[in-house]
Design a protein around this motif. Structure first.
Motif, PDB file in Angstrom:
ATOM      1  N   THR A 122       0.879  -1.099   0.113  1.00 21.61           N
ATOM      2  CA  THR A 122      -0.064   0.028   0.077  1.00 21.61           C
ATOM      3  C   THR A 122       0.784   1.250   0.025  1.00 21.61           C
ATOM      4  OG1 THR A 122      -1.894  -1.275   0.995  1.00 21.61           O
ATOM      5  CG2 THR A 122      -1.656   1.069   1.314  1.00 21.61           C
ATOM      6  N   ASN A 123       1.926   1.222   0.939  1.00 21.73           N
ATOM      7  CA  ASN A 123       2.535   2.291   0.960  1.00 21.73           C
ATOM      8  C   ASN A 123       3.695   2.562  -0.426  1.00 21.73           C
ATOM      9  OD1 ASN A 123       2.112   3.151   3.582  1.00 21.73           O
ATOM     10  ND2 ASN A 123       3.615   2.035   4.611  1.00 21.73           N
ATOM     11  N   THR A 176       3.755   5.842  -2.834  1.00 24.20           N
ATOM     12  CA  THR A 176       4.991   6.483  -3.137  1.00 24.20           C
ATOM     13  C   THR A 176       5.043   6.559  -4.629  1.00 24.20           C
ATOM     14  OG1 THR A 176       5.687   5.717  -1.011  1.00 24.20           O
ATOM     15  CG2 THR A 176       7.291   6.579  -2.724  1.00 24.20           C
ATOM     16  N   ASN A 194       7.696   7.687   2.254  1.00 24.44           N
ATOM     17  CA  ASN A 194       6.739   7.608   3.469  1.00 24.44           C
ATOM     18  C   ASN A 194       7.481   6.906   4.483  1.00 24.44           C
ATOM     19  OD1 ASN A 194       4.525   7.142   5.014  1.00 24.44           O
ATOM     20  ND2 ASN A 194       3.424   5.801   3.721  1.00 24.44           N
ATOM     21  N   SER A 199       6.112   5.562   8.234  1.00 23.72           N
ATOM     22  CA  SER A 199       5.080   4.343   8.423  1.00 23.72           C
ATOM     23  C   SER A 199       6.139   3.425   9.017  1.00 23.72           C
ATOM     24  CB  SER A 199       4.742   3.738   7.226  1.00 23.72           C
ATOM     25  OG  SER A 199       4.376   2.676   7.181  1.00 23.72           O
ATOM     26  N   PRO A 229       8.650   1.906   6.074  1.00 22.64           N
ATOM     27  CA  PRO A 229       8.801   2.912   5.128  1.00 22.64           C
ATOM     28  C   PRO A 229       9.369   2.494   3.750  1.00 22.64           C
ATOM     29  CG  PRO A 229      10.877   2.382   6.586  1.00 22.64           C
ATOM     30  CD  PRO A 229       9.493   1.486   7.001  1.00 22.64           C
ATOM     31  N   SER A 255      13.544   0.039   1.145  1.00 21.34           N
ATOM     32  CA  SER A 255      13.004   0.469   2.686  1.00 21.34           C
ATOM     33  C   SER A 255      13.802   1.315   3.316  1.00 21.34           C
ATOM     34  CB  SER A 255      12.567  -0.777   3.118  1.00 21.34           C
ATOM     35  OG  SER A 255      13.881  -1.464   3.398  1.00 21.34           O
TER      36      SER A 255
END
Length: 642
Positions: free
Chosen positions: A49-50, A54, A77, A80, A83, A132
């Motif tokens: 989802t992130n 992004t 992001n 989170s 990330p 990440s």
């Protein structure tokens, strides 16, 4: 390691497809590299989802760009629990529509990575990568390789023309704004590009590796070199319009000229090298005959460019500083006094005499920490050359910065001299240096005392953060997260001074204060702690809340030399760094925000402590038992466990 996941997990990039422009000439989507991390996210659903959000953000930025030069964007992001950081950039000859088409195709390709924590796609026309963890300053990585096309070029002299052109490009591109160049020479079409987020040095190193790789393709008529942070391509056929090519001669260093008599020069160089090596061996043999071998010892007569921690003789440093005379004194802070010194070989250094008493235990930990700090190498961090422990005093030897500290250019005797570009570059350089200390060095180092007087400027006004790691040298401080307190009033993060909470966000707070000083040309607080009319941070928050941030800008700056939107964006980032701890960005995020070149639409929250600026000062006095009027660096005893 880069591998491939199965394609059973699909990432919905439908939103991205809506960003494409209907008319495209050639998005150049020939796949050159598809790589995926071998590690899956711990929460695949949230991570995907992130990731979708992004990537969508990336393409939205490029879609809204007004063009001009190579199109690129960064997004992240980071707050989170999963990330995501991402970077996209296109070759400079692509239109915005073709760029979006290339990146949309690349985004769809990333479905192959499933929930892998990293992935990258390299096309002829664009690069798209996500991770990440922050990666924006990476240049060359393992796995870099040439991609060659079978078939020898038919034109005579093609190989020599192509090799010369590519060599010129590898030298010129780091000197060109945007790190992109395309050129046509003798029927050879070629491009070179670096990721816009890397430093000039990283770009240069990456392209040198790329050049060595791509010339292995010759005499093939077409070849490419791919890497994490750069790209090169040549071809005997046109793959871009030659209307807007760049004249490389203006960007090549003055000493860069190709020599026709290469064999003669190489022969002379070899002979000179052999003679020099022979003399050097004789000199080493003579010196070893004169004195016994010592470990970790610097030859002060030959100390020019030191590569590691060196142990200087106290008498040599005493002589270099004229017995630590007042005339040689550069300044004084909480960690000790600093003197200018000149070695016997003419090299100028800075010597810091630490305010510490030496004992056996202190000396042991001191040497250990100096070895660690001296291995920190970054263009925005002041280099520690070595130390001296042979006397009762502990001395540190640093490279010398002729322009001195930043504070004198903001509100000291040189105030008003820095233009906006210089100030912006200083802000970015500071952010990069702190990001390296926090996230890229193998040990996390928290500075704890970021302030304008601890930012030095070299001859080109490039910032170098000083005194990093010195808090680690204090007695009893054996870890990078020790509770031993160091800081300066006006720059201290409130959670640190009041509660003793030490994280990287302490440096982010102080960085935000210094950025406000850089933009306003004002001190963070008045030199008189009693009856302070208004702190700079408090003023900045009031202007933000009244939508009047331009009033903070230093009046000495020429309005014709800066973009108001950019200055306001930097002020907003500074305020973002001074929010409550949980809302502050990491320094890696700050670098991304500074380089994004897009307006920030954030809703910032004024921290509660701004309402009572004296609270931090009162807390300091309660710990030190002093209300000294000088806002100098203070060192406090350890905080008790909470």
């Amino acid at each position: 390691m880069w591998g491939l996941f199965n394609e059973t997990i699909l990432i919905p990039f439908c939103f991205l497809l809506t960003l494409s422009i209907s008319v495209r000439a050639d998005p150049q989507t020939k796949l050159l590299n598809l790589g995926c991390s071998n590690y899956n996210a711990t929460n695949p659903s949230l991570f995907i989802t992130n990731l979708n959000a992004t990537i969508s953000d990336l393409l939205s930025h490029i879609s809204a760009s007004d063009g001009g030069g190579a199109l690129f964007a960064t997004a992240g992001n980071a707050r989170s629990v999963t990330p995501v950081y991402a970077l996209a950039f296109c070759r400079g000859y692509l239109s915005r529509g073709d760029c979006l088409g290339c990146l949309t195709s690349a985004a769809a390709r990333l479905r192959a990575c499933g929930s892998g924590t990293g992935g990258r796609v390299i096309y002829d026309g664009c690069n798209l990568r996500y991770e990440s963890a922050p990666f924006f300053e990476q240049g060359t990585l393992p796995g870099n390789a040439p991609v060659c096309v079978n078939g020898t070029a038919s034109a005579g002299g093609f190989t020599s023309v192509a090799e010369g052109l590519l060599q010129d490009m590898s030298s010129a591109t780091p000197n060109i704004a945007g790190y992109f160049v395309d050129e046509v020479r003798g029927g050879v079409y070629a491009v070179a590009q670096c990721a816009p987020t890397v430093s000039k040095l990283v770009c240069s190193d990456c392209l040198q590796v790329a050049f060595n790789n791509i010339k292995g393709c010759l005499p093939s008529w077409e070849g490419r070199a791919i890497d994490a942070g750069c790209f090169m391509r040549y071809s005997g056929e046109a793959f871009f319009s030659a209307n807007n090519t760049v004249d490389l001669s203006a960007y090549l260093s003055s000493g860069h000229k190709r020599k026709k008599n290469t064999s003669i020069i190489i022969g002379v160089a070899v002979v000179c090298a052999l003679v020099f090596l022979t003399l050097l061996l004789v000199l080493v043999w003579v010196r070893r005959r004169k004195r016994p071998q010592e470990s970790w010892r610097a030859d002060i007569l030959g100390a020019t460019e030191l590569r590691g921690p060196m142990n200087f003789h106290y008498r040599d440093l005493k002589s270099a500083t004229n017995n630590f005379s007042k005339e040689c004194k550069l300044g004084e802070g909480g960690f000790g006094q600093v003197y200018k010194g000149t070695l016997k070989n003419g090299k100028i250094i800075a010597v810091k005499k630490l305010a510490m008493t030496q004992s056996k235990n202190v000396k042991s930990s001191f040497l250990s920490e100096v070895k660690l700090i001296s291995n920190v190498h970054h263009q925005n961090l002041l280099r520690l050359l070595g130390c001296s422990t042979k006397s009762d005093e502990l001395l540190l030897v640093y490279e010398y910065m002729a322009n001195g500290s930043l504070d004198k250019f903001l509100y000291g005797e040189m105030s008003g001299m820095l233009n906006w570009k210089q100030r912006f570059d200083i802000v970015v350089g500071m952010a990069r240096g702190l990001a390296y200390l926090h996230h890229e060095f193998h040990v996390c180092i928290i500075h704890r005392d970021i302030k304008s007087s601890n930012v030095l400027l070299d001859d080109n006004f490039r910032p170098k953060i000083a005194d990093f790691g010195l808090a680690r040298l204090m007695p009893g401080d054996q870890s990078h997260l020790s509770t031993y307190f160091a800081g300066t009033l006006g720059y201290i993060a409130p959670e640190y001074v009041i509660h003793g909470d030490l994280t990287e966000k302490v440096d982010a707070y102080s960085f935000g204060i210094v950025v406000l000083e850089i933009i306003s040309g004002q001190r963070s607080c008045d030199s008189k702690l009693e009856h302070v009319p208004q702190h700079l941070l408090e003023l900045a928050w009031k202007l933000y809340e009244h939508d009047n941030l331009p009033n903070l800008i230093d009046k000495s700056l020429d309005p014709n030399e800066y973009d108001l939107e950019e200055v306001v964006r930097v002020i907003t980032i500074a305020l973002l760094c001074t929010q409550t701890v949980s809302l502050r960005p990491t320094m890696s995020e700050v670098v991304v925000l500074l380089l994004s070149q897009h307006s920030l639409h954030l809703s910032l929250s004024r921290p509660a402590f701004i309402e009572s600026p004296g609270k931090v000062r009162d807390a300091v006095i309660s710990y030190t038992g002093s209300s000294s009027a000088d806002p100098t660096t203070i060192l406090m005893p350890k905080f008790s466990a909470r």
